[in-house]
Write an enzyme that holds these catalytic residues in place. Structure first.
Site, PDB file in Angstrom:
ATOM      1  N   LEU A   8      -2.545  44.884  55.171  1.00 41.40           N
ATOM      2  CA  LEU A   8      -2.647  45.928  54.155  1.00 41.40           C
ATOM      3  C   LEU A   8      -1.422  45.908  53.253  1.00 41.40           C
ATOM      4  CD1 LEU A   8      -3.899  49.059  56.134  1.00 41.40           C
ATOM      5  CD2 LEU A   8      -5.247  47.466  54.782  1.00 41.40           C
ATOM      6  N   LYS A   9      -1.630  46.189  51.968  1.00 41.69           N
ATOM      7  CA  LYS A   9      -0.514  46.337  51.037  1.00 41.69           C
ATOM      8  C   LYS A   9      -0.315  47.828  50.797  1.00 41.69           C
ATOM      9  CE  LYS A   9       1.394  44.229  46.885  1.00 41.69           C
ATOM     10  NZ  LYS A   9       2.400  45.274  46.759  1.00 41.69           N
ATOM     11  N   HIS A  10       0.777  48.350  51.361  1.00 43.67           N
ATOM     12  CA  HIS A  10       1.077  49.772  51.197  1.00 43.67           C
ATOM     13  C   HIS A  10       1.750  50.010  49.849  1.00 43.67           C
ATOM     14  CE1 HIS A  10       0.388  51.060  55.475  1.00 43.67           C
ATOM     15  NE2 HIS A  10       0.450  49.747  55.621  1.00 43.67           N
TER      16      HIS A  10
END
EC number: 6.5.1.3
Length: 1104
Positions: free
Chosen positions: A151-153
């Protein structure tokens, strides 16, 4: 969003001409002093090679063996032993006596440099996204690699190297970003360890210091400005663990990161591994199905279903961040990664959370809210709350407030001139030297190292170096250099180096030199985990439209909306959607929503622009109300309504917010509005604006004169006229707009250089308001890595200008600063290579004409010409950094400019024969441009083809059948059966329309789920046989029963209860209703015609 780089004197420094390239030697001997000690003559190869760091076991200090030492310790590798405290630190040594100025570089001068904090290297993939996908699938399919997805936060890069090693943002330290980061990291420890937290914090910091390690995190918080959604909680996620050692940084694999984090109870990201062709192709298909409407819940669920291994995050994105998901990061990793991950998950279960129910004290938001007066108050309050383990001293943030933290720029010069004390230092010198020689867009900012204040003496100086790469082009150019010099260390993101300049009287040690040279042989890693360099660095960032509509379309469009108005804003967001390849349906939905947003926010705010750091205070309530109107709107918005109010606790951030877009520009699909600025072809019944994104000396005025006087104009009856910029009083482009309104169907030759996006926006606005097309004409040139015009082109432009006499704009041979003026124009294009430059013009205006300039068979630019141009560019950079746009005849470098202008003229005159011979004849250039303009004026022009890919268009998987073969089958059935012939009569047109799209649906996203649709991707574009066995029909619809065959022995199973090919539906009847035909036949409400023998037709499996 990342911390803005600290303010300070941005003036460049002139690097000393003679830089010593020879190596010195340094061993890490024990000493009672704080000065480095050179090795003795007996130093062995083995000992110096031990300077290369070796991997450590991770774990707690109390529960594992201590760090492997490299030789013995010395002041070079230690933090000062004076014991910094929050008060009483003696910084007088740093600022007393002008130590740096008095520090001279001679044969006894050495430098020891060590990386103190860094993030992964940034490799700019030269392939398109589709090429990267194809290569990734190929490698996984062959068992050469595994695809890892995380995931790219939405947050800021935060790096931590221990309480003495320091806390860092992407390009800065000692500010509100790092204070917030340290606070949140400390709070994570208290939450995870409960009452044991103080002891574990001390052990953790000691472990990082002894092992020279750095952990990198995504810092997600609501106090540092808005991204796509305000997080519900403030947290960090560990994204990298790095062993810095005494050599090249070594990054942990993801399984090692998870093992490390679970032992220390640090938060980890959600990670998926794809190790088979089926899973990796399913992943890409799942993203394409979700990229326009995916939220955290639906994305994680789909990836869980198609991945081979799923490792949930320590903190659920939905619970701490929210549903709006920025994106995914996919990268190639070792084929052993799945096995390693399984071992880690078996041996290291998720740790408990002992502090979950404890009172952890004031939260980040409460502290920021209580100290709203200034940034320093907020930082002090946060650091006081952290405790002694993470912040034994606030010297990194405040130092000696009566003196600046930044050091003189001569640190870099002396760093490069000094002899390297070890191999690591020599490699860092090599990096900096190359970046300066190649003039990469980077700053080298030096600061006093306050942690080493007690160790400073006149012959022993300590500094911190921040390497700040200003643009992605810098990484691209550096990566290109690495292809020619494989031994170069990578260029890291978040790059901080400790520098120690010192004197030694030991003299040079030839054995140590040889040892260091041998050490270099051990540094080349060759292939990473069996992967070639290009493959090891394959990575792709994939962002979701629900995030992009907030950040890129709403937030980043605020300045355009408030400055230039709704029309310019519409042009902006249409172009963004075109670049992304947004599907037609979503474009229409977004246009409606964004137009309404623009009217709403302008009505509410008037001319007071909404702040980008708090834009969600207005955008989120608007989006929530918009989403409530219909299910379609809710899907478009993704999620809204859980707004976190930040006005009372927002941290005070000095400077603009920064966002890493990382978008790959492509030609998109047809825009959704009837009057787009970008046209697929220029219409011949409209007006035409011909303009020149060029540089003085490109012959545009001479060209305009020839075009104006050309017999027959451009082959039609539209009037042609020109407006010369040098003869227009006042602002030029508003005058052009006036002329366009007076003569809307005319062809306007805009004889003025149009060098920047602000001018291009004005031209776009004219096109939209006056129904015109615009055609950019650019001088043809290969360009450089960062400029669309090469030095060869620049030399010709300067040569032409300096031959002019009586120029209307006073830019001719009599102009004392003509060279400076052309360099100023040249730098207006800086930051784009030729391909990027041309692609943007085509994306904006739909056409491009290249004006021939240089002969292709010319010899290289003479060295004296190249040299004088490069000297001018260096001087321009010095001048502009110190004085901005101040005239060259004024300021610090006035004398240097006078000298250079004379040298330029002398050099160009001496090479006049060469510069004249390499130019394409003027008549030939005019003829070619005129012919292309005629084609455009006739409306026959089509822009250069480019790769087009529609993202987000996957709704269902189907087998696409050839219309001709299905039509042939129907003709045979009609010929053999009068009833069928009678049924088909009168329906030919509507049936033909259906046949153009004839297909067998296998699965639909809404009915069967994203993962099910994505599972067919392993057979994408493969031919699949379909057997047609019967035709069922009534007075409302008709369809063929289909039996799907197999591919490579594997049967392709349709998820539809009745696989079929819809042939016809009556007006008002949807294709979906054809699914009921078998039941209607059983009820006697439909007829059936058996096809005997069955007919087999093959078609490719595709996504629609």
């Amino acid at each position: 969003m990342d911390a803005p780089f600290e303010s300070g004197d941005s003036s460049a420094t002139v690097v000393a001409e003679a830089v010593n390239n020879q190596f010195g030697g340094l061993s890490l001997k024990e000493s009672n002093t704080n000065a480095p000690v050179l090795p003795s003559q007996t130093t062995s190869n083995h000992r110096v090679q031990n300077l290369v760091w070796k991997p450590k076991s991770y774990g707690t200090v109390s529960g594992s063996s201590s760090a492997t030492e490299v030789g013995k310790t010395s002041a070079v590798s230690q933090i000062g032993s004076s014991g910094d405290t929050k008060v009483g630190l003696n910084l007088s040594k740093i600022f007393g006596g002008n130590l740096l100025e008095k520090f001279s570089v001679d044969k006894s001068t050495y430098c020891h440099a060590q990386i103190r904090a860094t993030f992964y290297p940034k490799f700019e993939n030269e392939k398109t996204d589709q090429e990267i996908r194809t290569r990734m699938i190929e490698m996984v399919s062959k068992g050469l690699a595994t695809l890892e997805v995380s995931l790219k936060h939405s947050g800021s890069l935060f790096m931590y190297a221990g309480h003495k090693g320091g806390a860092y943002a992407k390009n800065s330290f000692g500010n509100i970003y790092t204070a917030v980061g340290v606070f949140v990291l400390s709070r994570m420890f208290r939450e995870a360890w409960g009452t044991k937290a103080p002891k574990k914090e001390a052990e953790f910091n000691d472990f990082l210091e002894k092992n020279r390690m750095c952990i990198s995190m995504e810092l997600v918080t609501a106090v540092l400005g808005d991204h796509g959604q305000r997080p519900l909680d403030d947290y960090v996620v560990v994204t990298a663990v790095t062993e810095l050692g005494n050599g090249k940084p070594q990054f942990y694999s993801t399984s090692e990161i998870i093992s490390f984090c679970r032992k220390w109870r640090l938060p980890t990201n959600h990670v998926w591994l794809f190790s088979t062709r089926k899973s990796v192709t399913s992943f890409f298909a799942a993203f394409d199905a979700l990229c326009e409407e995916g939220i955290a819940t639906s994305v994680c669920r789909a990836l869980d279903e198609v991945a081979d291994i799923s490792v949930p995050a320590s903190k659920d994105h939905v619970k701490v961040q929210g549903e709006i998901l920025e994106g995914l990061v996919a990268r190639i990793v070792s084929s052993q990664s799945s096995r390693d991950m399984e071992n880690v998950l078996r041996d290291h279960p998720p740790p408990p959370c002992d502090g979950a129910n404890l009172d952890l004290g004031l939260s980040l938001r409460e502290i920021c809210a209580a100290h709203r007066s200034n940034e320093k108050q907020q930082m002090r309050a946060l650091l006081r709350s952290v405790g002694p383990s993470f912040c034994p001293s606030d010297v990194e943030w405040f130092g000696d407030e009566s003196h600046p933290k930044s050091a003189d720029k001569s640190v870099i010069t002396k760093f490069l001139q000094s002899q390297p004390a070890d191999y690591s230092t020599s490699k860092l010198q090599e990096m900096v030297r190359l970046m300066k020689e190649k003039r990469l867009p980077a700053a080298f900012k030096c600061y006093h190292n306050f942690h080493r204040a007690e160790d400073i003496s006149p012959d022993n100086l300590f500094y911190k170096l921040v390497v700040h790469v200003h643009s992605d082009s810098g990484f691209r150019r550096y990566h290109k250099e690495m292809r020619h010099m494989p031994s170069l260390w990578p260029l890291y993101r978040g790059f901080f180096v400790d520098i120690n300049l010192f004197k030694s009287n030991k003299g040079r040690d030839l054995m140590a030199l040889k040892s260091i040279d041998n050490a270099s042989e051990n540094d080349g890693r060759g292939e990473k985990d069996g992967l070639a360099d290009d493959d090891a660095n394959l990575m792709i960032k994939m962002k979701f439209l629900t995030y992009k509509l907030r950040t890129f379309l709403i937030r980043n469009g605020l300045s355009i909306l408030f400055k230039d108005g709704a029309a310019a804003y519409k042009t902006y967001y249409l172009r963004q959607m075109k670049i992304w390849g947004t599907s037609d349906g979503k474009q229409k939905e977004l246009c409606k929503m964004l137009d309404e947003w623009a009217a709403y926010i302008r009505r509410k705010c008037g001319n007071d622009q909404l702040s980008s750091s708090t834009y969600l205070s207005e955008a989120e309530p608007f989006l929530e109300q918009y989403a409530k109107r219909s299910p379609k709107n809710h899907i478009l918005i993704g999620s809204a309504g859980n707004l976190v109010r930040t006005e009372d606790f927002l941290a005070i951030v000095d400077g603009d917010l920064d966002e890493e877009g990382d978008l790959v520009k492509k030609q998109g699909v047809t825009p959704a509005t009837p009057e787009p600025a970008v046209k697929e072809a220029v219409q011949k019944d409209e007006g035409l604006i011909v303009f020149f994104p060029g540089i003085p000396g490109s012959a545009k005025s001479a060209l305009c004169k020839e075009l104006l006087n050309a017999p027959g104009g451009f082959g039609d009856d539209r009037p042609v006229h020109t407006l010369m910029g040098d003869l227009v009083k006042g602002k030029y482009w508003p005058k052009v707009a006036d002329e366009r309104r007076k003569k809307p169907q005319s062809i306007m030759l805009a004889d003025k250089n149009a060098p920047n996006e602000d001018v291009w926006r004005q031209i776009e606005d004219m096109c939209r308001r006056t129904r015109a097309s615009a055609v950019p004409i650019v001088a043809d040139s290969e360009g450089t890595d960062t400029n669309p015009y090469s030095l060869d082109a620049l030399a010709v432009f300067m040569f032409r200008v300096l031959q002019r006499v009586n120029h209307p704009g006073k830019l001719d041979k009599e102009s004392s600063n003509a060279g400076y003026v052309l360099l100023m124009f040249y730098h207006l294009y800086e930051g784009k290579n030729r391909n990027e430059f041309e692609s943007e013009l085509i994306e904006r205006f739909g056409s491009l004409i290249k004006m021939p300039l240089l002969k292709s068979d010319r010899t290289p630019l003479p060295d004296p010409v190249k040299s004088v141009l490069e000297e001018g560019i260096d001087l321009f950079n010095l001048h502009s950094r110190r004085h901005g746009r101040l005239e060259s005849t004024k300021g610090t470098y006035a004398a240097e400019w006078t000298k250079w202008e004379k040298q330029l003229r002398d050099t160009l005159v001496a090479n006049s024969e060469y510069l004249s011979s390499i130019q394409v004849p003027f008549e030939s250039m005019v003829h070619q441009v005129r012919e292309e303009l005629k084609t455009i004026a006739k409306g026959d022009y089509k822009p250069p083809s480019s790769e087009k890919r529609k993202h987000g268009s996957i709704v269902f998987a189907a087998i696409n059948l050839p219309a001709t073969q299905v039509h042939s089958l129907l003709e045979k059935l009609a010929a053999a059966n009068p009833t069928m012939r009678s049924f088909l009569e009168g329906k030919k047109k509507s049936i033909q329309e259906k046949l153009e799209r004839s297909h067998v649906t296998l699965a639909h996203k809404r009915s069967h789920g994203v993962a099910t649709v994505a599972s067919y991707s392993q057979h994408l574009n493969r031919e699949v046989p379909v057997e047609l066995t019967e035709l069922i029909y009534n007075d409302k619809m008709a369809a063929l029963t289909a039996h799907v065959g197999s591919v490579d022995g594997e049967t392709v199973v349709s998820k539809n209860e009745w696989p079929h090919v819809t042939l016809w539906t009556a007006e008002g009847v949807t294709a979906k209703e054809a699914n009921t035909l078998p039941q209607l036949y059983l009820e006697g409400k439909a007829s059936r015609l058996v096809i005997d023998p069955p007919v087999s037709i093959s078609g490719p499996l595709e996504f629609f």
